[in-house]
Design a protein around this motif. Structure first.
Motif, PDB file in Angstrom:
ATOM      1  N   GLY A  27       0.820  -1.215   0.000  1.00 65.83           N
ATOM      2  CA  GLY A  27       0.000   0.000   0.000  1.00 65.83           C
ATOM      3  C   GLY A  27       0.850   1.260   0.000  1.00 65.83           C
ATOM      4  N   TRP A  28       1.906   1.273   0.824  1.00 62.61           N
ATOM      5  CA  TRP A  28       2.801   2.426   0.870  1.00 62.61           C
ATOM      6  C   TRP A  28       3.524   2.618  -0.469  1.00 62.61           C
ATOM      7  CZ3 TRP A  28       3.066   6.477   3.844  1.00 62.61           C
ATOM      8  CH2 TRP A  28       2.538   6.421   5.120  1.00 62.61           C
ATOM      9  N   LEU A  34       1.795   6.570  -6.861  1.00 59.32           N
ATOM     10  CA  LEU A  34       0.712   7.453  -7.302  1.00 59.32           C
ATOM     11  C   LEU A  34       1.041   8.916  -7.025  1.00 59.32           C
ATOM     12  CD1 LEU A  34      -2.442   5.417  -6.240  1.00 59.32           C
ATOM     13  CD2 LEU A  34      -1.631   5.872  -8.564  1.00 59.32           C
ATOM     14  N   PHE A  35       1.686   9.178  -5.890  1.00 55.81           N
ATOM     15  CA  PHE A  35       2.083  10.551  -5.564  1.00 55.81           C
ATOM     16  C   PHE A  35       3.101  11.085  -6.579  1.00 55.81           C
ATOM     17  CE2 PHE A  35       4.995  13.474  -3.382  1.00 55.81           C
ATOM     18  CZ  PHE A  35       4.097  14.499  -3.093  1.00 55.81           C
ATOM     19  N   TRP A  41       2.445  14.641 -13.440  1.00 54.58           N
ATOM     20  CA  TRP A  41       1.310  15.104 -14.245  1.00 54.58           C
ATOM     21  C   TRP A  41       1.066  16.592 -14.023  1.00 54.58           C
ATOM     22  CZ3 TRP A  41      -3.603  16.949 -12.826  1.00 54.58           C
ATOM     23  CH2 TRP A  41      -4.497  17.077 -13.871  1.00 54.58           C
ATOM     24  N   LEU A  42       1.155  17.070 -12.772  1.00 51.98           N
ATOM     25  CA  LEU A  42       0.978  18.497 -12.492  1.00 51.98           C
ATOM     26  C   LEU A  42       2.068  19.343 -13.162  1.00 51.98           C
ATOM     27  CD1 LEU A  42      -0.110  18.390  -8.742  1.00 51.98           C
ATOM     28  CD2 LEU A  42      -1.513  19.050 -10.714  1.00 51.98           C
ATOM     29  N   MET A  43       3.298  18.859 -13.163  1.00 57.72           N
ATOM     30  CA  MET A  43       4.383  19.585 -13.837  1.00 57.72           C
ATOM     31  C   MET A  43       4.120  19.665 -15.336  1.00 57.72           C
ATOM     32  SD  MET A  43       7.704  18.205 -11.650  1.00 57.72           S
ATOM     33  CE  MET A  43       8.609  17.934 -13.103  1.00 57.72           C
TER      34      MET A  43
END
Length: 191
Positions: A27-28, A34-35, A41-43
């Protein structure tokens, strides 16, 4: 007297616990992946948004069919273009933000910028405004005088483009030759 044997036995018995909670670890790892993907994606979206904001910049001129004899040539790196005087305001429209290898050729017609893997462009001699040595441009900082910066007009905008030669000793000759051409063009235009 105390015996050393019990201390050694205690040290030998201590082992790390077996990992039994694999779901939490997976999970980590997935969460971290994903982070990182979200940040990337934001960049990318920010880069595309900057290109949209600079959409009023006209298309880059292409080199003329017969630009004339080469005065100077240089191989090196193209480090990007910014709004003149604002070394952190990167211009990304029309591929000007893409770093790449570069082959520069200076002729009487202007400056031909050939970039393998990126959009080539041409700066007519009438558009050239200044050449100088600098130490940085939009995310690239070098030693003092390690970057050839050419200021040129495109549409109603002044642009600084940064180049670094494979042989940094060539920069001074480029600055002198470009500034001589600019002064000559301005003198002829004033007549």
């Amino acid at each position: 007297m105390t015996s050393v044997a019990p201390v050694i036995l205690l040290a030998a018995e201590k082992e790390s616990a077996e990992v039994t909670d694999w779901a939490a670890r997976v999970g980590w790892v997935v969460g971290l992946g994903l982070f990182v993907a979200l940040v990337y994606w934001l960049m990318r979206e920010g880069w595309k948004w900057r290109g949209t904001l600079q959409g009023d910049l006209p298309a880059l001129p292409a080199a003329p069919d017969s630009p004339g004899r080469a005065k100077l040539t240089m191989s090196g790196r193209y480090h990007g273009s910014t709004t003149a005087g604002q070394w952190l305001d990167r211009i990304v429209a029309h591929g000007l933000g893409t770093r790449s290898r570069v082959e520069l050729t200076l002729t009487d017609a202007g400056l031909d910028v050939v970039r393998p893997g990126a959009a080539d462009f041409f700066v007519p001699v009438a558009a050239l405004r200044e050449a100088r040595l600098d130490k940085g441009i939009a995310g690239k900082v070098l030693t003092e005088g390690g970057l050839l910066v050419v200021t040129w007009a495109h549409g109603d905008k002044l642009i600084d483009s940064g180049f670094r030669s494979d042989h940094a000793a060539e920069h001074k000759e480029w600055v002198d030759t470009l500034n001589d051409m600019i002064n000559k063009t301005e003198t002829e235009g004033a007549r």
